[in-house]
Design an enzyme around this catalytic site. Structure first.
Site, short mmCIF file in Angstrom:
data_model
loop_
_atom_site.label_atom_id
_atom_site.label_comp_id
_atom_site.label_asym_id
_atom_site.label_seq_id
_atom_site.Cartn_x
_atom_site.Cartn_y
_atom_site.Cartn_z
N LYS B 75 -4.09 -9.29 -5.49
CA LYS B 75 -3.35 -9.47 -4.25
C LYS B 75 -4.34 -9.77 -3.13
O LYS B 75 -5.41 -9.15 -3.07
CB LYS B 75 -2.56 -8.19 -3.94
CG LYS B 75 -1.60 -8.30 -2.74
CD LYS B 75 -0.78 -7.01 -2.59
CE LYS B 75 0.21 -7.07 -1.43
NZ LYS B 75 1.02 -5.83 -1.32
N SER B 150 6.00 -6.71 -0.91
CA SER B 150 5.08 -7.71 -0.42
C SER B 150 4.16 -8.31 -1.48
O SER B 150 3.64 -9.41 -1.28
CB SER B 150 4.20 -7.10 0.68
OG SER B 150 3.36 -6.08 0.13
N SER B 174 6.14 -2.06 -2.40
CA SER B 174 5.61 -3.43 -2.51
C SER B 174 5.09 -3.80 -3.89
O SER B 174 4.76 -4.97 -4.12
CB SER B 174 4.50 -3.65 -1.48
OG SER B 174 5.09 -3.90 -0.22
#
Lengths: 475, 474, 100
Positions: B75, B150, B174
């Site tokens: 990420k 996210s 997330s």
């Protein structure tokens, strides 16, 4: 200074001291004054995204030492974030202790026996340093600023006094005593000129006994003299303002050492909203009894006790001697005095030599063993060395170390007192028969004449007492 | 595609090589990334060098770790030295960190090959990856829908079979929410189990790094690598990594599992049906299912949307144009900071910064932030009581399957409500995971959520494995 | 607790957060933040007077490191990230106010 018309000043001091840790408060960067700009920075103290703080154990130890020396209670504490945007602050918040400081509710007794309360002594991180370009080099009027983050994250303890101080002289005495304590704890080097200790003074005035007036904070005073002058100036300014019908406004003020004036830096505003909250990157700090005991055990005696210890060796110390004792304590060199006293030497002479010769070359005292110091003073007392020679020997010992006898021998000092002095005196008596006769007839003043002549011909290497002894032997 | 467990075994045995596995990954990325917008940066050269060095070490007979030769996606809020790290924000565009996150160092040390940085909602604030400054990521299962967020990019990387595993971060769901929407296993570990050092903070007291994978075993394998004490993170648990892989097949016989009404009430019918079916599957595997109600969970959304923004408002202050990242020029430093932040942050980030600033400001702190911290206490206490009765809890991960772009962007509350089932465990600091179970609308996957007390990851994986088998997925 | 969030409050918060809002944005944010805060007032349905606040779920205390110097970053690497550097320092336009 006495204030006019029944006015009284009310002063509280906030003292920031940098701690003598090897590394910074929350990262392993060197805590080192004077490095090349931006060489002691890492992701943590530069506030790079993703970095996290980890508390330095030694900083906690130093903070507790300070608290213990100031008779504070040590309590479980937390770290908060004080949020405000400023370029010298790499995260745009400062990590500081807020409602739960490690040390609170202590006091400091001053040499004049007055007591100043300590509200708290908490840990926080220092900011970076800005250099201002254009204008006068001060912030106001500058075109741009350059930031060096070497100091950012250096550990500080902020010591906040109660509003107990009633004169600038008392403020100065408090600051001086506190400085001595900080040095004695080993937490600080007390170097005002390098900014490792900084004073902020909260000053207000009132008619004696009335409620507290509105206070102004004078920022970043960096010498005891500035502190005292600035407080006096500010108290008088406020009195004149009030007497002229004005109102004191709560604000931060700057002290201009050259002008001898304070001036407005920033007005406290409602907009100052620091949004304090617990720093979620740090955990509670609650040193247990064992940790506290370990720190307390390592704490040596404080200046007041040490000062009393040296004064007790002197008989009826004069003002000048007390000042000299202060220097000795300040530099932590009383061990030499105690060594001389223990060897049966003259403590007053030891205080004088430490306060002058050793204080003048304090960075080199590591070369001077206490045995060498004791021996040098004994030689001086026995008349084997003149005062001038003893100082020369001490200078040599400070510079290179060694044995006082060898140094004296190498300089020819012993030779002079043993052999040369007699023949020098004999020669001078022959050369000055009138003076010699008057001396023999009892004019003691002429002893000084002969001492002067001996000094002249031996280039100051003779011992005054030895000269008198020589003269008396021939009288 | 092959699981990470299989790839590592093949690379170690010589049946495959790190370089061959990487080339397969790079080929899929090249083929699908233009459409899906999963990766913001692919480090082709660096990954090839890493893979080559692993192959060389194997050739020399050295041991290469649990993730030998496994390509992994990161990420883009995890720092990797020298690799652009943006948090999907213009304010960090072009920034290359001079240091790596502890988790990045750990996966590399275990033999994994980081291939690049994946898209996210800007600074991890969002539930759809629509808040990225570099465009949304598309759900590989249906490109007209969001992958969740996210960590949408990291979920999509695995769902599109670009990599077998990836790293995300979970502040309020997330990892688990995009895992559910992309049909994956996603884990939010116990707070402190995985180092946050080098994870660009959203809300420090809630953030945890965790794994995505297709299989339960792969997530267990990856979390074993990630977990363990890190002296650089003061909030890192003092103990070493737990044993997880060894317990994946422990089953649930004799376990008491609470089916919590507040953790599926209000979800779409198909989601509720999956949760109830999962309960039945666990029961059939020998668990005792206890129907429960934890009313305190109803307040967690409100508390979360004050606590997380409050911390974020402070965490994101450092993006001021002075030291790194974007600077918009202005005449004085305040104007420069304002211009930089105004141009550099997107709308959702600004909204949360303002919300958090407000919640912490003088006069409002007690009413909002202070009150939220008390609700946090109630949440923790409520979970503690629940775990005195049962071993684990079961509920939904999300109220619905993957939704269409723009479906929830009209007002912020609609999007925030997506996190209602995942938020409570972040407030408590406890672990939870999402595992696919059944399907919903348009045959899209549904995720069910398993929650446990601190350090119960091994039990969670064992229960998830039961569901994985019952769902016919392995 | 005050009822509706005002535009002035939002404007003040934006200034504190170093954000500049257009009038239209101010309007939208006032409404949206107002909605969120209204939802947050749910929490007031409970009497929380005697509840202790939990800022952090992490129960460990006294996490410290030893006072050991570790290598700093290479200065040129750090300065290369900066938008503007003069004399090895981070350069910023003029600072209007003193630090608090």
């Amino acid at each position: 200074m006495t204030l006019p018309n029944g006015w009284e000043m009310v002063v509280g001091l906030e003292v920031h001291t940098e701690l003598l840790t090897k590394s910074k408060l929350f990262c392993g960067c060197a805590n080192h004054f004077g490095a090349e700009p931006n060489t002691n920075i890492c992701p943590v103290c530069l506030g790079l995204p993703g970095s996290l703080p980890v508390l330095n154990r030694e900083a906690v130890d130093f903070a507790m030492r300070i608290g213990m020396a100031l008779h504070c209670s040590i309590a479980p504490s937390t770290f908060h974030r004080k949020n405000y945007f400023y370029p010298d602050q790499s995260k745009d918040y400062q990590i500081s202790q807020y409602d739960l400081p490690i040390n609170s509710a202590g006091y400091l007794d001053l040499p004049d026996a007055s007591r100043v309360s300590i509200e708290r002594a908490h840990m926080e991180e220092d900011t970076g340093k800005s250099t201002h370009l254009g204008g006068t080099g001060r912030l106001a009027g500058a075109d741009s600023s350059l930031v060096d983050y070497n100091r950012c994250g250096v550990p500080l303890v902020e010591i906040v006094s109660g509003p107990d101080i009633r004169s600038s002289a008392q403020a100065r005495a408090y600051a001086a005593e506190l400085r001595g304590i900080l040095i004695a704890t080993g937490a600080s080097d007390g170097r005002l000129e390098e900014g490792s200790m900084r004073f902020d003074a909260n000053v207000s005035v009132r008619q004696s006994g009335a409620a507290f007036g509105t206070r102004c904070e004078i920022k970043n005073l960096n010498s005891l003299r500035s502190l005292q002058r600035a407080i006096d100036y500010e108290a008088l300014r406020q009195i004149q303002l009030i007497e002229a019908g004005g109102v004191v406004r709560q604000e931060t003020r700057h002290w201009d050492e050259n002008l001898g004036q304070t001036s407005t830096l920033r007005v406290k505003e409602d907009a100052d909203d620091y949004r304090y909250f617990r720093d979620p990157d740090l955990v509670d700090l609650a040193p247990d009894q064992a940790w506290q005991d370990r720190v307390r055990a390592a704490l040596g005696p404080m200046p007041a006790e040490r000062r009393a210890g040296v004064v007790s060796l002197l008989t009826g110390a004069s003002e000048a001697q007390l000042d000299a004792v202060e220097v000795v304590i300040d530099l932590g060199l009383e061990g030499y005095v105690h060594a001389v006293a223990a060897a049966g030497g003259d403590p007053a002479l030891a205080v004088a030599r430490v306060a002058n010769e050793l204080a003048g070359d304090v960075d080199n005292v590591g070369h001077l063993t206490s045995d060498a110091f004791v021996m040098t003073l004994a030689m001086e007392q026995r008349g084997e060395l003149s005062a001038t020679q003893a100082k020369t020997v001490l200078g040599e010992l400070l510079a290179h170390g060694g044995d006082p006898r060898s140094i004296a021998a190498a300089k020819g000092f012993e030779q002079l007192s043993a052999d040369t002095l007699g023949s020098t005196v004999a020669t001078l008596i022959e050369a000055n028969p009138d003076e010699w006769n008057r001396y023999r007839e009892g004019d003691e003043k002429l002893a000084q004449f002969f001492i002067g002549q001996v000094m002249k011909s031996t280039k100051g290497q003779a011992n005054g007492k030895a000269v008198i002894a020589e003269l008396q032997a021939r009288r | 595609m092959k699981s990470a467990t299989q790839i590592a075994a093949d690379v170690r045995s010589g049946a495959s090589s790190a370089s061959a596995e990487l080339e397969r990954t790079l080929a899929v990325i090249e083929q699908r990334n233009p459409e899906l917008n999963v990766f913001l940066h692919v480090d082709v050269e660096g990954a090839r060098a890493t893979a080559a060095s692993i192959d060389a070490r194997i050739a020399r007979g050295e041991s290469v770790g649990a993730l030998a030769g496994v390509p992994i996606a990161l990420k883009d809020n995890l720092c990797q030295v020298g690799i652009p790290t943006t948090c999907s924000s213009k304010i960090l565009e072009g920034w290359r960190p001079p240091y790596s996150a502890t988790v990045v160092d750990k996966v590399i040390a275990a033999g994994a090959v980081p291939v690049g940085k994946t898209n996210l909602d800007e600074f991890a604030m969002g539930s759809s990856t629509e808040n990225s400054a570099f465009g949304p990521t598309r759900n590989p299962l249906d490109p007209s829908r969001v992958p969740g967020g996210s960590s949408g990019g990291s979920a999509a990387a695995v769902a599109a079979e670009m990599t077998s595993i990836s790293l995300g971060s979970d502040t309020g769901g997330s990892i688990r929410q995009p895992a559910a929407l992309c049909g994956l296993v996603g884990v939010k570990p116990t707070y402190g189990m995985v180092s946050r050092y080098g994870l660009i903070a959203f809300a420090s007291s809630l953030d945890q790094v965790g794994p995505f994978s297709k299989t339960v075993a792969d997530s267990a394998l990856l979390l074993e690598v990630l977990a363990g004490h890190d002296p650089k993170d003061s909030t890192s648990l003092p103990e070493g990594a737990p044993s997880l892989v060894a317990h994946v097949n422990d089953g649930v016989a004799g376990r008491r599992i609470g089916l919590v009404r507040e953790l599926y009430d209000g979800a779409d019918d198909s989601v509720v049906a999956s949760v109830l079916a999962a309960a039945q599957a666990l029961r059939e595997a020998g668990a005792e299912i206890v129907e429960m109600s934890i009313p305190e969970l109803g307040l967690t959304l409100s508390a979360y949307y004050l606590i997380a923004p409050a911390e974020a408002s402070s965490n994101l202050a450092r993006f001021d144009g002075v030291r790194y990242g974007l600077r918009v020029k202005a005449d004085d430093v305040t104007a420069m900071m304002e211009a930089t932040r105004t141009a550099g942050f997107g709308a959702e980030v600004k909204r949360r910064i303002m919300l958090g600033t407000y919640a912490l400001s003088a006069g409002y702190y007690d009413a909002y932030y202070g009150q939220a911290l008390k609700v946090r206490t109630l949440t923790i206490d409520a979970f503690t009581r629940a775990y005195q009765e049962v071993d684990l809890l079961l509920g939904a991960t999300t109220p619905s399957v993957a939704f269409a772009f723009g479906a929830k962007t009209a007002d912020p509350m609609t999007m925030y409500l997506n996190d209602v089932f995942t938020i409570p465990t972040n407030l408590a600091g406890d672990p939870a995971l999402s595992v696919p179970f059944g399907t919903g609308e348009d045959n899209l996957p549904v995720g069910v959520q398993l929650l446990g007390p601190g350090r119960s990851e091994a039990q969670l994986f064992a229960a998830a494995r039961v569901l994985e088998v019952a769902d016919g997925r392995a | 607790m005050s009822d509706a969030l005002t535009r002035d409050e939002v404007a003040k918060v934006a200034r504190l957060a170093r954000l500049v809002l257009s009038d239209a944005e101010l309007e939208v944010y006032t409404e949206q933040l107002g909605q969120i805060l209204e939802h947050a007032r749910d929490m007031n349905t409970l009497d929380l007077t005697d509840v202790v606040a939990t800022a952090h779920p992490f129960g460990v205390t006294n996490v410290v490191r030893e006072d050991v110097v570790t290598p700093s970053l290479d200065r040129e690497t750090v300065l290369a990230m900066a938008p503007h550097v003069v004399d090895h320092r981070f350069a910023v336009p003029r600072i209007l106010g003193e630090a608090p």
